[in-house]
Enzyme design. Structure first.
Site, PDB file in Angstrom:
ATOM      1  N   SER B 122       1.645  -1.189  -7.712  1.00  0.00           N
ATOM      2  CA  SER B 122       2.744  -1.598  -8.868  1.00  0.00           C
ATOM      3  C   SER B 122       2.919  -3.075  -8.834  1.00  0.00           C
ATOM      4  CB  SER B 122       4.062  -0.947  -8.504  1.00  0.00           C
ATOM      5  OG  SER B 122       4.536  -1.361  -7.398  1.00  0.00           O
ATOM      6  N   ASP B 180       5.348  -7.258  -1.792  1.00  0.00           N
ATOM      7  CA  ASP B 180       4.093  -7.092  -2.613  1.00  0.00           C
ATOM      8  C   ASP B 180       3.575  -7.846  -3.667  1.00  0.00           C
ATOM      9  OD1 ASP B 180       4.753  -5.126  -0.719  1.00  0.00           O
ATOM     10  OD2 ASP B 180       4.422  -3.064  -2.471  1.00  0.00           O
TER      11      ASP B 180
END
Lengths: 396, 396
Positions: B122, B180
């Site tokens: 994502s 991330d």
């Protein structure tokens, strides 16, 4: 003394938690093992061993050299037989010097414990020897009454036995921790059924201990917390064992299993695991049983907890008995006075255990199903001993 | 913009050390993965999406509810598709509101990263999206010059991309750590070859995280030191990775392997292991390779270090290059500025690796051989992309 003479036994020990960590100042937990050394002492034929040593203290290098020469043992001897003879000679002489001559005696020893497996076989031997020799020169009483199967010495006499056994251990090991003889003397009432498995993979304790030290020096920030965790495991395990008899409930057992699993991982982390031990753990896990290495690691022995059956949990209250200082914690001073520990377990999940034993043997390992938490040094009537033991003592 | 439009890519991430420990305030080490998400942005057909949001800040529950209604997404939608659309809508509107209207665009996305596998898919998506949208409304430059294959944005523009990618991550994950998107933006120069193995065992991150917390509460004195040790592992690994390019020597690699082994044991201790992961480790160990779980554990993915070959070590000095903030440490603030990281490794021990992959596949696992330490968000010329990627983007 019966026609069989004085019959004494003492248990071996097994380390539940804290091997290696104890070298680095952490606590460890050693418990008595249901495998014992037996000693028979009978009046001798009259040839007497009579040597006086002025001022008997701990065995000195000079004294031991004299004894080695006397017994025809090489100066650098390390075979169990030679060291056992040496310890016997030393203890005989030292006890004679302190309490009056040990009369001429005939001593036979037989053990269920393998030597050199980290199971306290030498301490079980010196505990038996100390009890027999102190008894022979009347330094301690004979608590076994007619008609009784077994008896144990009173508290203060066990302290004396323990201290002499420790001197014997020093002859054999140089610088022992004192835990093995404490466990052999005080023992513990039966508590847990275990499977003891010898992977038969030889290893050097010295090399393993050095490897752990090296790893700690290499990664101090990673390794020191692991030692702290092992320390906490020993303490948690001791708390659980203490809590078990007063409030026996099935909830305790999974905790002991969990502590085994955690510590086995830790022992792998500090570098004392071995593929044979991984295999042992995997085989027992496939039968729902929890194992860890015990002792030096790198092969050697593993210990598997055998879970209590439903029935045994129901009869726990009847099984609770109290006995004196049972668990010896390796932290100095050794024996933390542990309250009653009795968790007499009936055979449980016998099918799983049998299957696990079969699979372990198929790996080339050797298994003994036994108990931890055995009575300490004990005096036996001849009728209370198995024929096998009496026979072995007569043969030797 | 070429006929193919703007082509952007961003890498996934993999956690080297510190998963779970990071939840309890410890450091963790996440690195960019050689599997990427690609995005193509082309001028749209004229239908424009034009919504003004007053005072754009982080996505509020109310704003997201409006967007969900607009896009026909259920209020409790959790499918990757729905969340991706929602993040796109939010970022489109918020970036328009701040930097001027995003022109009508046609966006296609294709990824080498599996979703829901803890590999930062994502974030790779929101990083690409942020770069493309910021570029479309001219908030950042177009660093790709004619004839160049790839280009990266300057430092301050990457910071902007990262911050918008983080807002997109918030839409998708609610309360992401920010690691991330940082890894997806900054990336890292190629450093280590790895095998990424999906055990395909499904697990719930929430349940695993709760289990760890429960275990810490149950045995604080045993578990807290383990978290400390994991923390030290992340730091030690980071030091080794930092030291490697300046002084590349074969001595570093075994340390990385040792840290993998130790951490895998620790992850088992905190209760996030799984028989499938044990099997993965055993299979790779039988080929001399070291593995650990990565991410939530309890199944999911494992990561295996593939050792450098002899040749690659000889050519290391030539391979050393320097690139800006490469390693993102999960500790807040996230990105510890890490110096040059370049350890370009040629294919090594290909036979062992092939054999390991074959055995892992025989277990029913899925493997990708890839690198950690990939470049962060990158602008591509169409000729620099594999035909497969261009084809996939045209199909979508």
């Amino acid at each position: 003394m019966s026609e069989h003479g004085l019959l004494v036994s003492a248990p071996g020990k097994v380390i539940l938690h804290g091997e290696h960590a104890v070298v680095h100042g952490k606590a460890a937990l050693a418990v008595a093992l249901g495998l014992r050394t037996f000693l028979r002492l009978r009046p001798g034929g009259g040839e007497r061993l009579r040597i006086h040593l002025p001022g008997v203290g701990p065995p000195s290098v000079e004294q031991l050299d004299v004894l080695k020469e006397f017994a025809g043992i090489a100066a650098d001897a390390s075979a169990p037989d030679s060291l056992a003879v040496l310890a016997f000679l030393y203890m005989c002489l030292a006890i004679s010097a302190k309490y009056g001559d040990v009369p001429s005696v005939d001593i036979a020893v037989w053990s269920e414990l393998p030597t050199g497996a980290g199971l306290g076989s030498s301490a079980a031997y010196t505990v038996c020897l100390a009890a027999a020799l102190l008894h022979a020169c009347r330094a301690i009483s004979c608590p076994l009454k007619d008609g009784e199967a077994t008896a144990r010495w009173p508290e203060e006499e066990m302290t004396l036995i323990n201290s002499w056994a420790f001197q014997g251990e020093r002859v054999i090991h140089g610088n022992p921790s004192g835990v093995d003889n404490a466990v052999g003397t005080w023992g513990m009432v039966p508590t847990l059924r275990i499977l003891l498995t010898n992977t038969k993979v030889p290893r050097s304790t010295k090399v393993l201990v050095a490897g752990v030290k090296e790893k700690i020096l290499k990664f101090p920030a990673i390794m020191n917390p692991v030692l702290d965790s092992i320390d906490a495991i020993s303490q948690e395990c001791q708390s659980v064992l203490e809590a078990m008899p007063t409030n026996p409930s099935p909830e305790y057992y999974p905790i002991l299993e969990e502590l085994f699993d955690i510590n086995q991982h830790h022992l792998n982390v500090i570098g004392v695991g071995h593929p044979s031990l991984d295999r042992l753990c995997r085989v027992t896990a496939s039968h729902g049983l929890h194992s860890k290495l015990t002792g030096a690691g790198g092969g050697g022995c593993g210990i598997t907890l055998l879970p209590p059956g439903q029935c045994s949990l129901l009869t726990l209250h009847e099984a609770v008995r109290v006995q004196s200082p049972p668990l010896a914690a390796l932290s100095c001073p050794p024996a933390d006075s542990l309250a009653a520990l009795a968790f007499l377990l009936a055979d449980a999940t016998p099918l799983a255990v049998e299957a696990a034993k079969r699979d372990l043997c198929a790996c080339g390992f050797e298994c003994w199903e036994t108990d931890i938490g055995a009575p300490g040094v004990t005096l036996h009537s001849s009728s209370s001993l198995k024929a096998e033991v009496l026979h072995a003592l007569s043969e030797s």
